[in-house]
Write an enzyme that holds these catalytic residues in place. Structure first.
Site, PDB file in Angstrom:
ATOM      1  N   GLY A 346     -41.375  24.338  95.226  1.00 50.77           N
ATOM      2  CA  GLY A 346     -40.363  23.440  95.772  1.00 50.77           C
ATOM      3  C   GLY A 346     -39.019  23.652  95.107  1.00 50.77           C
ATOM      4  O   GLY A 346     -38.703  24.748  94.640  1.00 50.77           O
ATOM      5  N   SER A 347     -38.247  22.587  95.012  1.00 52.61           N
ATOM      6  CA  SER A 347     -36.862  22.690  94.550  1.00 52.61           C
ATOM      7  C   SER A 347     -36.803  22.918  93.044  1.00 52.61           C
ATOM      8  O   SER A 347     -37.672  22.466  92.283  1.00 52.61           O
ATOM      9  CB  SER A 347     -36.090  21.412  94.907  1.00 52.61           C
ATOM     10  OG  SER A 347     -36.464  20.351  94.052  1.00 52.61           O
ATOM     11  N   SER A 348     -35.757  23.606  92.614  1.00 56.59           N
ATOM     12  CA  SER A 348     -35.585  23.893  91.186  1.00 56.59           C
ATOM     13  C   SER A 348     -35.337  22.613  90.395  1.00 56.59           C
ATOM     14  O   SER A 348     -35.758  22.505  89.236  1.00 56.59           O
ATOM     15  CB  SER A 348     -34.436  24.879  90.986  1.00 56.59           C
ATOM     16  OG  SER A 348     -33.236  24.392  91.562  1.00 56.59           O
ATOM     17  N   VAL A 350     -36.617  19.584  90.878  1.00 50.30           N
ATOM     18  CA  VAL A 350     -37.893  18.908  90.611  1.00 50.30           C
ATOM     19  C   VAL A 350     -38.722  19.723  89.630  1.00 50.30           C
ATOM     20  O   VAL A 350     -39.379  19.168  88.733  1.00 50.30           O
ATOM     21  CB  VAL A 350     -38.658  18.671  91.930  1.00 50.30           C
ATOM     22  CG1 VAL A 350     -40.034  18.087  91.651  1.00 50.30           C
ATOM     23  CG2 VAL A 350     -37.871  17.741  92.846  1.00 50.30           C
ATOM     24  N   GLU A 365     -42.971  28.126  91.493  1.00 47.49           N
ATOM     25  CA  GLU A 365     -42.357  29.010  92.490  1.00 47.49           C
ATOM     26  C   GLU A 365     -41.301  28.160  93.170  1.00 47.49           C
ATOM     27  O   GLU A 365     -41.578  27.439  94.118  1.00 47.49           O
ATOM     28  CB  GLU A 365     -43.416  29.521  93.477  1.00 47.49           C
ATOM     29  CG  GLU A 365     -42.964  30.764  94.254  1.00 47.49           C
ATOM     30  CD  GLU A 365     -42.379  30.450  95.611  1.00 47.49           C
ATOM     31  OE1 GLU A 365     -41.133  30.323  95.691  1.00 47.49           O
ATOM     32  OE2 GLU A 365     -43.137  30.320  96.577  1.00 47.49           O
ATOM     33  N   CYS A 400     -38.411  30.019 101.375  1.00 52.39           N
ATOM     34  CA  CYS A 400     -37.873  30.322 100.048  1.00 52.39           C
ATOM     35  C   CYS A 400     -37.466  31.790  99.953  1.00 52.39           C
ATOM     36  O   CYS A 400     -36.738  32.173  99.032  1.00 52.39           O
ATOM     37  CB  CYS A 400     -38.883  29.973  98.968  1.00 52.39           C
ATOM     38  SG  CYS A 400     -40.504  30.726  99.203  1.00 52.39           S
TER      39      CYS A 400
END
Length: 618
Positions: A346-348, A350, A365, A400
């Site tokens: 997911g998002s960097s 988080v 990832e 992504c």
């Protein structure tokens, strides 16, 4: 056709002249022909139902008083023509499934359930629910209702994790028959996903949650099936292959083993609701772990249905827990239960937070600002333009691995590459879902970012930059045309602009710049300054050029050659970032062993030699 909603599934019934019709919204999905079938009593119920989004129990209660005398011709589905184009001939619903994806958000709303300790939680076990809107029609029925599990309701999940030892459910010395069991489960599940009806079931389920073209959704199913087929038979136990090294003396030998972590967690993204969670889930199971899966709320029904398939294929029901909740609740479980590893996609933002609160016990990832660099050798321009369009805009850019920035050599610009990319992008349509809702950005936020880049000196809009027309996408999502913004390379490298130019936008958007032979080092400087290194492409058959770029960059999954792309199928090669010790891979034996097991060395020393004499103490 009539339908009823139960707590856990949509149940089709045979059509009769006396039909119980359940709908919390009528317009625009149905046109009433000839006459209104609703009595004065039932009309009041309908108005009440139209005024709010109701949970299935409320819908059922209201509908019991609304028995309608009708025929099939009385109620005509009036779906928009763009969505009808994604539908084809009828496919059988699998016997283990608890929903019909063709009905989601139109005449039914699926009720997703948590699974813990081998049992599906009852509808009333979780007090609050999340209502997931139809991503194509804000006036339509929700596609599903998901448990909004609270911190106070985590008890059964914590207990389930506490019941798992650090040595895992199986390991190379314990319950080794489970390696063979999972080889057989993979064979059956891979075979099932390769069957047209089941493949179509999952493709439609994916499209209902995160609208993408039928080809993209079906491709996701195929990758998942191929992965499962790869790990059928003995290939699961081959993942746990050990090695031995001779010792210092007779009777001594050291052996290295791949050892599970035991209780683990998986936090999965929305954009590939089947492929990414399944590949990570199965890797965790193969190596002997007990995972709790936390899918993205918007797409939770896909993994719920896949668990039904795994149970059908022989997986013990207690091997996987399914937790539906929001982020802070998942964090509480991860930090309270004895979870020894979390795999996060997911998002960097988080991921960095999870790494902090877990003291680094996360394999990540996360974001990918993925570059594509063109060399000086122009060839096969039509193919290259098509691939650029696919990389940047397929699945509405919600990958992504999507092409985020294009470094175009001046030779390609002169040959008309950018014009060809524009022509391909403008063929995309909401009608066939080659462009669709953006689930993590609003239209307003997307356009604000686009306009901010256009304030950079020399920047210009190449195409797009507008809201989609003729749509009814919910306001909480984005509805955006495929967009490209040109920024001069010198201005992009300007300290004031670089962060904005290198910001990943999970949407149909890319930055384009051009460069000359003498400016290749500027391109490499830009790559060096980027913070995330997932995928990349070096589009060139010029060996000298390609070697220089590859030697001075780091992206974990890099394609090189004239057919280079940024997106690809990860079941046949490593897919993951590089340059970060916390990085997680997916899809290959190396990725599974890296993420889902650790090294354990056992030194066997069994023989005291005859005639041993005690030496002098040291």
């Amino acid at each position: 056709r009539s339908a009823t909603l139960s707590s856990d599934r949509y149940i089709p019934q045979s059509f009769t002249s006396s039909t119980l019709i359940i709908a919390s919204h009528i317009s625009p999905f149905y046109k009433l022909a000839n006459r209104s079938p609703w009595s004065s009593e039932s009309s009041k119920v309908t108005k009440d139902m139209l005024s709010q989004r109701l949970l299935p129990s409320a819908v059922r209660a209201a509908a019991r008083s609304a028995v309608v005398q009708s025929t099939r011709s009385t109620i005509v589905p009036a779906l928009t023509s763009r969505y009808l184009t994604t539908l084809s001939t009828h496919h059988n619903i699998p016997t283990w499934a608890t929903l019909d994806p063709n009905e989601l958000g139109t005449v039914s709303t699926h009720n997703v359930l948590n699974v813990v300790g081998g049992q599906g939680q009852k509808d009333g076990d979780i007090a609050k629910k999340l209502i997931i809107p139809n991503p194509l029609n804000k006036d339509g029925l929700p596609i599903c209702i998901v448990p909004d599990t609270s911190i106070d309701e985590l008890g059964p999940f914590i207990q389930s994790m506490e019941a798992v030892s650090k040595s895992g459910v199986h390991n190379p010395l314990k319950a080794v028959e489970r390696y063979l069991m999972y080889g057989e489960i993979s064979r059956k599940a891979g075979n099932a996903l390769s069957q047209p009806d089941i493949a179509e079931f999952f493709a439609r389920s994916i499209m209902a949650c995160v609208p993408k073209s039928h080809a993209q959704a079906l491709g996701e199913v195929k990758v998942t099936a191929d992965f499962l087929n790869n790990f059928s038979g003995d290939n699961v136990r081959f993942l746990a292959r050990s090695f031995g090294v001779p010792g210092d003396h007779y009777g001594q030998q050291s052996n290295g083993y791949r050892w599970p972590y035991g209780p683990v967690a998986i936090v999965a993204p929305f954009n590939f609701p089947l492929e990414i969670p399944v590949l990570q889930l199965m890797g965790a199971l193969y190596m002997g772990n007990k995972p709790v899966m936390k899918p993205a709320e918007k797409v939770a029904l896909v993994m719920e249905q896949f668990l039904h398939l795994l149970h059908h294929c022989g997986m013990p029901r207690e091997d996987v827990d399914l937790l539906n909740c929001q982020g802070p609740v998942a964090e509480k479980l991860i930090t309270t239960a004895p979870i020894r590893l979390t795999q996060f996609t997911g998002s960097s933002k988080v991921s960095e937070h999870l790494l902090e609160v877990t003291r680094g016990k996360v394999k990540v990832e996360d974001a990918g600002f993925d570059w594509k660099i063109f060399g000086p050798d122009v060839q096969d321009i039509d193919y290259i333009a098509w691939q650029c369009d696919q990389d940047a805009y397929a699945s509405s850019g919600q990958k992504c691995s999507a092409e985020s920035i294009l470094f175009c050599h001046e030779n390609w610009e002169k040959a008309g590459l950018l014009d060809k990319i524009k022509a391909n992008a403008e063929k995309r349509s909401l009608g066939d879902l080659t462009v669709g809702p953006v689930l993590t950005h609003t239209t307003e936020g997307f356009l604000a970012h686009t306009n901010k880049l256009l304030q950079i000196p020399g920047a210009k809009l190449l195409f797009g930059g507008k809201e989609l027309t003729d749509h009814n996408i919910p306001d909480c999502y984005g509805a955006i045309e495929p967009t490209a913004v040109y920024v001069p390379i010198d201005e992009m490298l300007n300290e004031e602009n670089f962060e904005d130019c290198a910001k990943e936008l999970f949407a149909p958007f890319q930055v384009v710049t051009t460069y000359k032979d003498s400016e290749l080092d500027k391109v490499l400087e830009a790559c060096e300054r980027m913070s995330h290194h997932l995928t990349a492409a070096v589009v060139s058959n010029d060996i000298k050029f390609k070697t220089k770029v590859l030697a001075n960059t780091v992206n974990g999954t890099t394609y090189a050659g004239i057919r280079a792309r940024t997106t690809g199928a990860p079941q046949n090669h490593w897919f993951g970032p590089a340059g970060d010790p916390r990085g997680a891979g997916i899809g290959t034996p190396e990725a599974i062993k890296l993420v889902w097991s650790c090294h354990r060395e056992i030194i066997s020393d069994c023989v005291v030699p005859d005639g041993w004499v005690q030496p002098k103490t040291t």
